[in-house]
Structures are given as C-alpha cells and as structure tokens.
Design an enzyme around this catalytic site. Structure first.
Site, short mmCIF file in Angstrom:
data_model
loop_
_atom_site.label_atom_id
_atom_site.label_comp_id
_atom_site.label_asym_id
_atom_site.label_seq_id
_atom_site.Cartn_x
_atom_site.Cartn_y
_atom_site.Cartn_z
N GLU A 92 1.71 -3.17 -7.24
CA GLU A 92 1.12 -2.12 -5.69
C GLU A 92 1.66 -0.47 -5.89
O GLU A 92 2.38 0.13 -5.13
CB GLU A 92 2.28 -2.63 -4.03
CG GLU A 92 1.58 -2.89 -3.01
CD GLU A 92 0.25 -3.70 -3.06
OE1 GLU A 92 0.45 -4.02 -3.03
OE2 GLU A 92 -0.65 -3.09 -2.07
N SER A 93 0.10 -0.38 -6.04
CA SER A 93 -0.01 1.45 -5.99
C SER A 93 0.51 2.29 -4.79
O SER A 93 0.75 3.34 -5.79
CB SER A 93 -1.47 1.41 -6.17
OG SER A 93 -2.60 1.04 -5.29
N CYS B 77 -4.39 -2.24 -13.70
CA CYS B 77 -5.13 -3.12 -12.26
C CYS B 77 -4.22 -2.06 -10.98
O CYS B 77 -4.78 -1.76 -10.65
CB CYS B 77 -3.96 -4.01 -11.59
SG CYS B 77 -4.34 -5.93 -10.16
N ARG C 19 -10.20 -1.37 -3.37
CA ARG C 19 -9.09 -2.16 -3.84
C ARG C 19 -9.05 -3.92 -3.28
O ARG C 19 -9.92 -3.47 -2.22
CB ARG C 19 -7.77 -1.54 -2.76
CG ARG C 19 -6.88 -0.13 -3.39
CD ARG C 19 -6.19 0.63 -3.07
NE ARG C 19 -4.92 -0.48 -2.33
CZ ARG C 19 -3.82 -0.26 -2.17
NH1 ARG C 19 -3.98 0.52 -0.68
NH2 ARG C 19 -3.24 -1.44 -1.41
N ILE D 196 -5.06 -10.17 -10.21
CA ILE D 196 -4.47 -10.41 -9.50
C ILE D 196 -4.89 -9.69 -8.10
O ILE D 196 -4.13 -8.79 -8.70
CB ILE D 196 -2.93 -10.83 -9.61
CG1 ILE D 196 -3.23 -11.12 -10.67
CG2 ILE D 196 -2.16 -10.92 -8.38
CD1 ILE D 196 -1.80 -11.41 -11.52
N ARG D 197 -5.57 -9.76 -7.21
CA ARG D 197 -5.50 -9.25 -6.05
C ARG D 197 -6.34 -8.48 -6.27
O ARG D 197 -5.76 -6.91 -6.41
CB ARG D 197 -4.15 -8.65 -4.90
CG ARG D 197 -3.93 -9.80 -4.13
CD ARG D 197 -2.91 -9.79 -3.57
NE ARG D 197 -1.64 -9.50 -3.77
CZ ARG D 197 -0.88 -8.39 -4.29
NH1 ARG D 197 -1.87 -7.40 -3.24
NH2 ARG D 197 0.43 -8.27 -4.15
N HIS E 35 -5.13 -8.64 -16.19
CA HIS E 35 -3.55 -8.22 -16.46
C HIS E 35 -3.70 -8.51 -17.72
O HIS E 35 -3.19 -10.01 -18.00
CB HIS E 35 -2.84 -8.68 -15.57
CG HIS E 35 -2.36 -8.36 -14.49
ND1 HIS E 35 -2.11 -7.56 -14.35
CD2 HIS E 35 -3.34 -7.90 -12.94
CE1 HIS E 35 -1.54 -7.28 -13.11
NE2 HIS E 35 -2.88 -7.54 -12.17
N GLU F 49 -1.38 -8.29 -19.89
CA GLU F 49 -0.08 -8.68 -20.31
C GLU F 49 1.00 -10.38 -19.01
O GLU F 49 1.94 -10.69 -19.88
CB GLU F 49 1.09 -7.84 -19.93
CG GLU F 49 1.26 -7.53 -18.05
CD GLU F 49 0.17 -7.25 -17.17
OE1 GLU F 49 -1.53 -6.41 -17.61
OE2 GLU F 49 0.13 -7.05 -15.97
N1 GLN Z 1 -3.52 -4.89 -4.55
C1 GLN Z 1 -2.73 -4.52 -5.38
C2 GLN Z 1 -3.32 -2.79 -4.79
O1 GLN Z 1 -4.08 -2.59 -4.03
C3 GLN Z 1 -2.96 -4.63 -7.26
C4 GLN Z 1 -2.33 -5.51 -7.35
C5 GLN Z 1 -2.36 -5.30 -8.95
O2 GLN Z 1 -2.25 -4.91 -9.41
N2 GLN Z 1 -2.03 -6.71 -9.29
O3 GLN Z 1 -2.74 -2.19 -5.76
#
Ligand code: GLN
Length: 187
Positions: A47-48, A78, A105, A132-133, A168, A170
């Site tokens: 989560e940034s 990400c 984002r 992922i999101r 990702h 990883e």
């Molecule tokens: N949605 C996250 C963000 O805005 C990033 C998602 C992720 O790192 N998988 O920071």
C-alpha cells in the site's frame, strides 16, 4: 552484491527469496542503518500510502530519494512504482518522485483489479504478468523506455537506474526480471 529490499510493509519476503535463489545477498530494510551498504534496492508491492508514511516516520524517505536520484539501481513493483512516480493522476500525494512518469492508482478498479496475463518485458518474452489492485502508467517523459504494455496501457518501464513495474514478478517462479535487475547492477 547486496540488495536491499524495503521491508516496512507489503510483499517483500518473496523478493528476498528470489534474490537469494539468484545468489545475491539480501538485506531487509527496516531502519536507516540498513541502507548503508546496498548496491541496489527493491521497492515491493503493498500500500503506497502506508509505505510513504512509514518511510517518513522512520526517517528513511530523503535518504532513499537521494540515493536513487544519485544512481542507486531500483526495481519497483506496484506500490513501489507508485512511490517512484513523479505524478499520481488520481491522488494529490507524491512520494519519492524520481521516475518521470504519471501513474493511475487502482487503475483497473478495486474489486476486479486482480488478473494474470502473459506478455513481454522488453526482450524478455512471454513473461507471466500478475496484477493485484494495480496501477498503470498514463504518461511517460521522452527518455523513459516503455518495456511492457497490456491492452495499450503501459505497465513496465525503465529509466536510467530505475525499473518500474505495475505487476508482481515476485509472485511467479519466473526470475528473469530479477536476473535482469542484477545484470544491470553488475554491468
Ligand atoms: N493499490 C495499491 C496502492 O495504490 C498497490 C497495490 C499493490 O501493490 N499490489 O498502493
């Protein structure tokens, strides 16, 4: 070679395992002193907003920003890409802002935001791309190399010492992008 993996939040342990499988030493970065002897740094997903806050609280924000601006190789995935981006289209915040791109984002929506596909990262063909999101990149400055696109959205770039990925690597057992990063450091 000693690679630092930022380990304040998010999916850092997977990067550490891959680095070790590829024969690199790895330091989990949890505090300032961990940044002392690194040859490269990985900024993981997560989560940034939380990561950006923690970097400031732990007094690492400016040190990391300066090191990257001065050429420390960085692989960002990400949330890590969001930390690097000079602009965030749908957020007033900026974080390290060393990579001249604009990101959006949660660009694929929050709920339906997770999917997998296969595509290239530059010369690395048929790579499994796990989202992922995820963000994607909506604008790049002219010196940024675009290395991956999915449905005409930019999802992988390289600019000088910085590699930014919306996906990702990883989360897969394909280590070619991590190897590419290590090769870039030892060049
Ligand atoms: N949605 C996250 C963000 O805005 C990033 C998602 C992720 O790192 N998988 O920071």
């Amino acid at each position: 070679m000693n690679i630092g993996v930022l380990a304040v939040q998010g999916a850092f342990i997977e990067h550490k395992h891959i680095m070790e499988k590829l024969g690199a030493n790895c330091t989990l970065i949890r505090q300032k002193k961990d940044l002392e002897n690194i040859d490269g740094i990985i900024l993981p997903g997560g989560e940034s907003t939380v990561q950006g806050k923690l970097l400031k609280q732990l007094d690492m924000f400016n040190i990391i920003k300066d090191k990257i601006a001065n050429g420390l190789p960085v692989l960002a995935t990400c949330a890590g890409l969001i930390l690097l981006a000079e602009n965030i289209e749908n957020d007033d915040r900026k974080h390290l802002a060393t990579l001249p791109v604009t990101v959006k984002r949660n660009a694929y929506g929050r709920q339906l935001g997770s999917f997998e596909t296969r595509d290239s990262f530059g010369d690395i063909k048929d790579f499994p791309l796990v989202f992922i999101r995820a963000p994607y990149i909506t604008n790049v400055s002219s010196e940024v190399k675009v290395l991956s696109t999915v449905d005409s959205n930019i999802v992988g770039v390289e600019y000088k010492n910085q590699i930014g990925l919306a996906f990702h690597p990883e989360m897969t057992d394909d280590y070619r992008i991590h190897q590419y990063f290590l090769d870039k450091i030892s060049q």
